[in-house]
Scaffold this active site. Structure first.
Site, PDB file in Angstrom:
ATOM      1  N   SER A  68       0.761  -1.250   0.126  1.00  0.00           N
ATOM      2  CA  SER A  68      -0.063  -0.035   0.018  1.00  0.00           C
ATOM      3  C   SER A  68       0.963   1.390   0.046  1.00  0.00           C
ATOM      4  O   SER A  68       0.259   2.470  -0.237  1.00  0.00           O
ATOM      5  CB  SER A  68      -0.851  -0.058   1.277  1.00  0.00           C
ATOM      6  OG  SER A  68      -2.012  -0.980   0.954  1.00  0.00           O
ATOM      7  N   LYS A  71       0.423   3.409  -3.074  1.00  0.00           N
ATOM      8  CA  LYS A  71      -0.858   4.064  -3.279  1.00  0.00           C
ATOM      9  C   LYS A  71      -0.510   5.662  -3.169  1.00  0.00           C
ATOM     10  O   LYS A  71      -1.019   6.428  -3.836  1.00  0.00           O
ATOM     11  CB  LYS A  71      -1.596   3.819  -2.136  1.00  0.00           C
ATOM     12  CG  LYS A  71      -2.287   2.352  -2.438  1.00  0.00           C
ATOM     13  CD  LYS A  71      -3.070   2.005  -1.301  1.00  0.00           C
ATOM     14  CE  LYS A  71      -3.598   0.419  -1.292  1.00  0.00           C
ATOM     15  NZ  LYS A  71      -4.585   0.327  -0.089  1.00  0.00           N
ATOM     16  N   TYR A 194      -3.234  -2.619 -10.146  1.00  0.00           N
ATOM     17  CA  TYR A 194      -3.071  -2.323  -8.858  1.00  0.00           C
ATOM     18  C   TYR A 194      -2.088  -3.467  -8.350  1.00  0.00           C
ATOM     19  O   TYR A 194      -1.148  -3.081  -7.337  1.00  0.00           O
ATOM     20  CB  TYR A 194      -4.428  -2.481  -8.078  1.00  0.00           C
ATOM     21  CG  TYR A 194      -4.385  -2.674  -6.697  1.00  0.00           C
ATOM     22  CD1 TYR A 194      -4.022  -1.346  -6.015  1.00  0.00           C
ATOM     23  CD2 TYR A 194      -4.738  -3.755  -6.067  1.00  0.00           C
ATOM     24  CE1 TYR A 194      -4.135  -1.444  -4.529  1.00  0.00           C
ATOM     25  CE2 TYR A 194      -4.747  -3.724  -4.583  1.00  0.00           C
ATOM     26  CZ  TYR A 194      -4.438  -2.807  -3.990  1.00  0.00           C
ATOM     27  OH  TYR A 194      -4.247  -2.779  -2.433  1.00  0.00           O
ATOM     28  N   TYR A 246      -4.918   3.475   8.084  1.00  0.00           N
ATOM     29  CA  TYR A 246      -6.122   2.920   8.032  1.00  0.00           C
ATOM     30  C   TYR A 246      -6.951   3.349   9.319  1.00  0.00           C
ATOM     31  O   TYR A 246      -6.991   4.382   9.742  1.00  0.00           O
ATOM     32  CB  TYR A 246      -6.275   1.554   7.629  1.00  0.00           C
ATOM     33  CG  TYR A 246      -5.240   1.163   6.469  1.00  0.00           C
ATOM     34  CD1 TYR A 246      -5.833   1.647   5.038  1.00  0.00           C
ATOM     35  CD2 TYR A 246      -4.081   0.574   6.532  1.00  0.00           C
ATOM     36  CE1 TYR A 246      -4.933   1.316   3.951  1.00  0.00           C
ATOM     37  CE2 TYR A 246      -3.230   0.326   5.125  1.00  0.00           C
ATOM     38  CZ  TYR A 246      -3.662   1.112   3.951  1.00  0.00           C
ATOM     39  OH  TYR A 246      -3.029   0.651   3.074  1.00  0.00           O
ATOM     40  N   VAL A 264       1.245  -3.497   4.100  1.00  0.00           N
ATOM     41  CA  VAL A 264       1.136  -4.647   4.641  1.00  0.00           C
ATOM     42  C   VAL A 264       2.545  -5.565   4.358  1.00  0.00           C
ATOM     43  O   VAL A 264       2.887  -6.649   4.708  1.00  0.00           O
ATOM     44  CB  VAL A 264       0.114  -5.884   4.151  1.00  0.00           C
ATOM     45  CG1 VAL A 264      -1.396  -5.161   4.905  1.00  0.00           C
ATOM     46  CG2 VAL A 264      -0.075  -5.895   2.602  1.00  0.00           C
TER      47      VAL A 264
HETATM   48  N1  GLN Z   1      -1.676  -5.639  -1.823  1.00  0.00           N
HETATM   49  C1  GLN Z   1      -2.156  -5.525  -0.808  1.00  0.00           C
HETATM   50  C2  GLN Z   1      -3.716  -5.533  -0.716  1.00  0.00           C
HETATM   51  O1  GLN Z   1      -4.259  -5.316  -1.713  1.00  0.00           O
HETATM   52  C3  GLN Z   1      -1.900  -4.168  -0.167  1.00  0.00           C
HETATM   53  C4  GLN Z   1      -2.608  -3.703   1.286  1.00  0.00           C
HETATM   54  C5  GLN Z   1      -2.001  -2.848   2.143  1.00  0.00           C
HETATM   55  O2  GLN Z   1      -0.560  -2.901   2.225  1.00  0.00           O
HETATM   56  N2  GLN Z   1      -2.553  -2.503   3.066  1.00  0.00           N
HETATM   57  O3  GLN Z   1      -4.370  -6.418   0.174  1.00  0.00           O
END
Ligand code: GLN
Length: 314
Positions: A68, A71, A194, A246, A264
């Protein structure tokens, strides 16, 4: 009188030791099988100051996928290419108390994702980038990342394949948004983009550079080049402060007190305006998907270097 502590080697060693002592409270992400292979004992911390001086500790050459954290790059590119008004027709600006891959609010409230850092929001951003650039969209994201960090990133085919094969949840988000007429076109191409952006690899020093760029209004300290528009930076910082971790964003604001973004993979970047860009990595995660040792490290740095008092100082 308030005395400002300075960054130093001994501080980084102590931060590493204390942060790693809590890593057992977390678990490495396993819903993407490739991520489950990573050792929970890894730790890397990089801080770059506004003179371009880099402070580092741990397994700093370890490459990990951005997940993430990517992003931030995709959102910056979308804002600079398409403008704030277009981007925020597709994603909101509000924090969500739900987990990063939650489906619930899309049906209960609105198919427009709460913010661009929720998975649904990031997939919507990918749809915009795909519609703007077509098959070149991934290269555009990588080139934009090179502008932000000075290094054209590599990409993990293994993590990409692994996520792509197991992404039932992200597929559900994308197909739901299509089913209600919010997304149009081939959602598999948006998802593919993505998963690719999540599989871009980096080191903590890249995260530190990226964070530093945001903390200096988009002007690269090393080259003096203006990489991001000021408005883009301010939008990013506002969203990172309120939504970057989050449903852990409130606690991060209290414990660390600066704009941050997690993934993550176990990476977190933190923007200490006008002072440092910080990147930290340790793969064991808490229930919200944020690195346990990474959070502890940032909290310790913030306490010692008084990140939370920044806005109050003359
Ligand atoms: N690739 C991960 C997912 O889509 C990214 C989520 C994250 O880093 N919080 O679940």
């Amino acid at each position: 009188m308030f005395v400002q502590a300075e960054m130093n080697e001994a501080l980084l060693s102590e931060v590493r030791k204390k942060a790693m002592a809590v890593r057992h409270e977390g678990r490495v992400a396993n819903y993407i099988p490739e991520l489950a292979k990573v050792s929970p004992d890894l730790f890397s911390l990089s801080c770059m100051d506004t003179n371009g001086v880099l402070w580092e500790k741990g397994e700093t050459e370890h490459l990990f996928t951005m997940q993430s954290l990517s992003k931030i790059v995709a959102l910056s590119l979308a804002i600079e290419k398409l403008g704030t008004d277009t981007v925020f027709k597709y994603v909101g600006m509000e924090p969500s108390a739900d987990s990063f891959n939650s489906l619930m609010r899309l049906e209960m409230s609105s198919p427009k994702p709460s913010n661009p850092f929720m998975n649904a929001g990031a997939i919507a951003i990918c749809s915009l980038l795909y519609n703007a650039y077509g098959e070149d969209a991934f290269d555009e994201i990588c080139a934009f990342m090179e502008g932000m960090t000075g290094v054209y990133p590599s990409f993990s085919e293994e993590v990409f394949e692994s996520e792509s094969k197991t992404a039932d949840r992200n597929r559900s988000l994308a197909y739901f948004m299509k089913s209600v007429g919010f997304l149009h076109g081939d959602v598999e191409t948006f998802l593919n983009l993505y998963f690719k952006q999540c599989s871009i690899t980096c080191r903590t020093r890249d995260l530190a550079k990226l964070a530093l760029l945001l903390g200096t209004r988009g002007i690269c300290c090393e080259t003096g080049k203006n990489i991001l528009q000021k408005e883009t930076v301010y939008t990013l910082l506002g969203l990172m402060t309120t939504c970057g971790l989050y449903n852990g964003s409130g606690e991060f604001a209290v414990r660390v007190g600066v704009a941050g973004k997690s993934g993550v993979c176990g990476g977190i970047l933190a923007v200490v305006p006008g002072r440092f860009g910080v990147g930290v990595f340790s793969p064991a995660l808490d229930a919200m998907g944020n690195s346990v040792a990474g959070l502890r490290a940032l909290e310790l740095l913030s306490d010692t270097l008084d990140f939370r008092g920044l806005a109050l100082r003359k």
